[in-house]
Design a protein around this motif. Sequence first.
Motif, PDB file in Angstrom:
ATOM      1  N   TYR A 223       0.840  -1.198   0.000  1.00 37.37           N
ATOM      2  CA  TYR A 223       0.000   0.000   0.000  1.00 37.37           C
ATOM      3  C   TYR A 223       0.872   1.244   0.000  1.00 37.37           C
ATOM      4  CZ  TYR A 223      -3.182   3.585   1.887  1.00 37.37           C
ATOM      5  OH  TYR A 223      -3.908   4.736   2.112  1.00 37.37           O
TER       6      TYR A 223
ATOM      7  N   TYR B 122       5.982   2.099  -0.795  1.00 37.07           N
ATOM      8  CA  TYR B 122       4.945   1.116  -0.501  1.00 37.07           C
ATOM      9  C   TYR B 122       5.281   0.420   0.820  1.00 37.07           C
ATOM     10  CZ  TYR B 122       2.947   1.078  -5.292  1.00 37.07           C
ATOM     11  OH  TYR B 122       2.330   1.389  -6.481  1.00 37.07           O
TER      12      TYR B 122
ATOM     13  N   VAL C  51       0.590  -4.359   3.723  1.00 40.19           N
ATOM     14  CA  VAL C  51      -0.745  -4.110   4.248  1.00 40.19           C
ATOM     15  C   VAL C  51      -1.480  -5.444   4.286  1.00 40.19           C
ATOM     16  CG1 VAL C  51      -1.749  -3.650   1.961  1.00 40.19           C
ATOM     17  CG2 VAL C  51      -2.790  -2.617   3.993  1.00 40.19           C
TER      18      VAL C  51
ATOM     19  N   ALA D 247      -6.587  -3.754   2.738  1.00 42.06           N
ATOM     20  CA  ALA D 247      -6.582  -3.427   1.308  1.00 42.06           C
ATOM     21  C   ALA D 247      -8.009  -3.346   0.767  1.00 42.06           C
ATOM     22  CB  ALA D 247      -5.786  -4.475   0.535  1.00 42.06           C
TER      23      ALA D 247
ATOM     24  N   ILE E  13      -9.692  -0.173   1.970  1.00 40.68           N
ATOM     25  CA  ILE E  13      -9.256   1.023   1.229  1.00 40.68           C
ATOM     26  C   ILE E  13     -10.000   1.125  -0.093  1.00 40.68           C
ATOM     27  CG2 ILE E  13      -7.289   2.048   0.004  1.00 40.68           C
ATOM     28  CD1 ILE E  13      -5.523   0.773   2.271  1.00 40.68           C
TER      29      ILE E  13
ATOM     30  N   ARG F  42      -3.342   7.442  -3.853  1.00 41.71           N
ATOM     31  CA  ARG F  42      -3.127   6.221  -3.089  1.00 41.71           C
ATOM     32  C   ARG F  42      -2.978   5.076  -4.080  1.00 41.71           C
ATOM     33  NH1 ARG F  42      -8.365   5.999   0.741  1.00 41.71           N
ATOM     34  NH2 ARG F  42      -7.057   4.999   2.340  1.00 41.71           N
TER      35      ARG F  42
ATOM     36  N   LEU G  43      -2.440   0.554  -4.500  1.00 46.51           N
ATOM     37  CA  LEU G  43      -2.343  -0.798  -3.966  1.00 46.51           C
ATOM     38  C   LEU G  43      -1.760  -1.727  -5.022  1.00 46.51           C
ATOM     39  CD1 LEU G  43      -5.830  -1.051  -2.236  1.00 46.51           C
ATOM     40  CD2 LEU G  43      -3.646  -1.395  -1.046  1.00 46.51           C
TER      41      LEU G  43
END
Length: 759
Positions: A126, A134, A137, A142, A145, A504, A506
């Motif tokens: 993340y 990063y 997470v 995840a 989010i 943001r 992932l």
Amino acid sequence: MAAKPPAGDPVQDAPQVAAPQHAAAGLPAIGHTLKMAQQQMGVRRTAQTLLKVNQKDGFDCPGCAWPEEDKRHTAEFCENGAKAVAEEATLRRVTPDFFAAHPVADLATRSGYWLGQQGRITQPMYLAEGAERYDAVTWERAFEIMAEELKALDSPDEAVFYTSGRTSNEAAFLLQLFAREFGTNNLPDCSNMCHESSGSALTQTIGIGKGSVSLEDLHQADLIIVAGQNPGTNHPRMLTALEKAKAAGAKIISVNPLPEAGLERFKNPQTPQGMIKGAALTDLFLQIRLGGDQALFRLLNKLILEADGAVDEEFVREHTHGYEEFAAAARDADWDETLAATGLERTKIEQALAMVLASKRTIVCWAMGLTQHKHAVPTIREVVNFLLLRGNIGRPGAGVCPVRGHSNVQGDRTMGIFERPAPAFLDALDKEFGITSPRHHGFDVVRSIQALRDGEAKVFFAMGGNFVGATPDTDVTEAAMRKARLTVHVSTKLNRSHAVTGARALILPTLGRTDKDVQAGGKQFVTVEDSMGMVHASRGNLTPASPHLLSEPAIVARLARAVLGPASTTPWEDFEKDYGSIRDRISRVVPGFEDFNARVARPGGFTLPHGPRDERRFTTATGKANFTAAPVEYPELPAGRLLLQTLRSHDQYNTTIYGLDDRYRGIKGGRRVVLVNPDDARELGLADGAYTDLVSEWKDGVERRAPGFRVVHYPTARGCAAAYYPETNVLVPLDATADTSNTPASKSVIVRLEQSPTA
């Protein structure tokens, strides 16, 4: 023992250049395959994986979509397929410690080759807003989010759900179901960038956007035309089918701006004779100017009309519509214009015509060389006209053969990954799941980038692939991605897209084709559809790279539960436990998949129905196969400019870079090369070995520059040049697309070559 990944990016400033080769495969391919496999997997793991590739009880190659014969070889893979497997089954690992040592700013400076060589990602990662690195997470966080960002959108259409062609049927079906239950048809996929033009043309003309031939048809053909395609690098196992067709008496015409080793001679590594001598494949090479294919096929159609008894009048009368309008346009074809558009000699076209008229069963194969032009759709429609004239659709040994470039890109579309779904598909989906799917069209790839750029989209979710590396107009695309609120990539390995993020980001690590997939319901398998409509199972056999990986179906199912919550009556948890339950639902939604679980359990799977092939049934607006008439188009080149096509090297699959060589073209140790005809180079004052900047010219007046390319004098068609992508994607304007399909026009980019400061 596998080799360690490179610590630093290799220097590519001085690639070595030798003469291009004139044969593909053979002993060099075996040696290169084993070397790269050992570097990534070690000796034992190499045997454990490669002997399962494309076997009925094994896994489908994550490379191209070329089908297999019913009887399999022990080694049922090609050099580039083995590279794809080795990259996925590698023993190298990218752990949280790697990300701690490499901030995103550092990753952004690295080449795609270096990123891909680091290995398999082992944990969800993340990038928080404002963070430089990063961090690891949990899966639970995840999904929280993603749910936060998706629920905060003003409209579901502010989310984009992209799919790579590696995605299985089961995962693709779940992703489109989730997106539509969420409320959007924003389902772009990699087909938007490659064979969308084929699908658009074929749907209009024959009623289905897929090829109409099988491997057996290729083996039975009298004439095979391979246009705008390089099977020696991009679909090497196709060479075996061409070799078999030649042995049965077929003739082959190659239509391409570049001579390609694989179409000259194939040294089949499966036989001693093949290894030593090989088989010559091409009988006639038409070295066409980029974008001249429509003009060529239009003139051939005119000449067929003028030849006594050449038209299959019964087929035309019984099965086609629009013949008179088409014939009037074809009769207007002009020799001088065609020669200018194609760069061909009249005698070459006359030779091609003689071969066409001598053939009772003709197949035309094509790939990106036809699909990535402004006039790609009318070009492919002209190919269909050419086949319809002599009844070459719905006949054994004849038909259309668009050769797909990724292992399940065709299956993903069949499963509903499409921004413009058919109403009948949505009706069936809604009936099965009790939902109301949106009916308005969504974003394709180009439109998604524009939406991100313009603030119309805020969340980007990618199921596989390397979106930033694959798309055009690199600077525009990267700026658009950075405007997103959240970017999410379901991935096995690192690529450029992980370094170009929204506020943001992932990275969600997933199982690969080679990995065992064990869920609460036991060991699972997935299914894929090949380029010729065969559906079969794929079962990985390796222990996953990390216990923290989730399968693609599990990721979608958990995302749907997090976003849709208890209001959704779709059994997402059951789907994650047992993929057979997904296939049961597919069988009731997608035509041709009836009794899916039972049929796919048979070794080799099953073939999907195809109306034009099976019974000369055409589900078009007219109920017949449609002839079409369109003005002939071809790129016009200003003085002092060249027409550039972007292409792959032999050490490359799509945007995955396996190495820095292009063995068949004589390039070693570097990718920033531009192939230029020696006569063009001399006229432009470009010595072999000089360095130049490539600058594209487009009507918006924006300068798009790719600096520092070594000039290689190469036997390209006059006025044409070639260079590798993704390095040259920066030159392709976002708005330069094919009419109708909106596919980026990456095969006809007007460029000027300026002396580089690198020189």
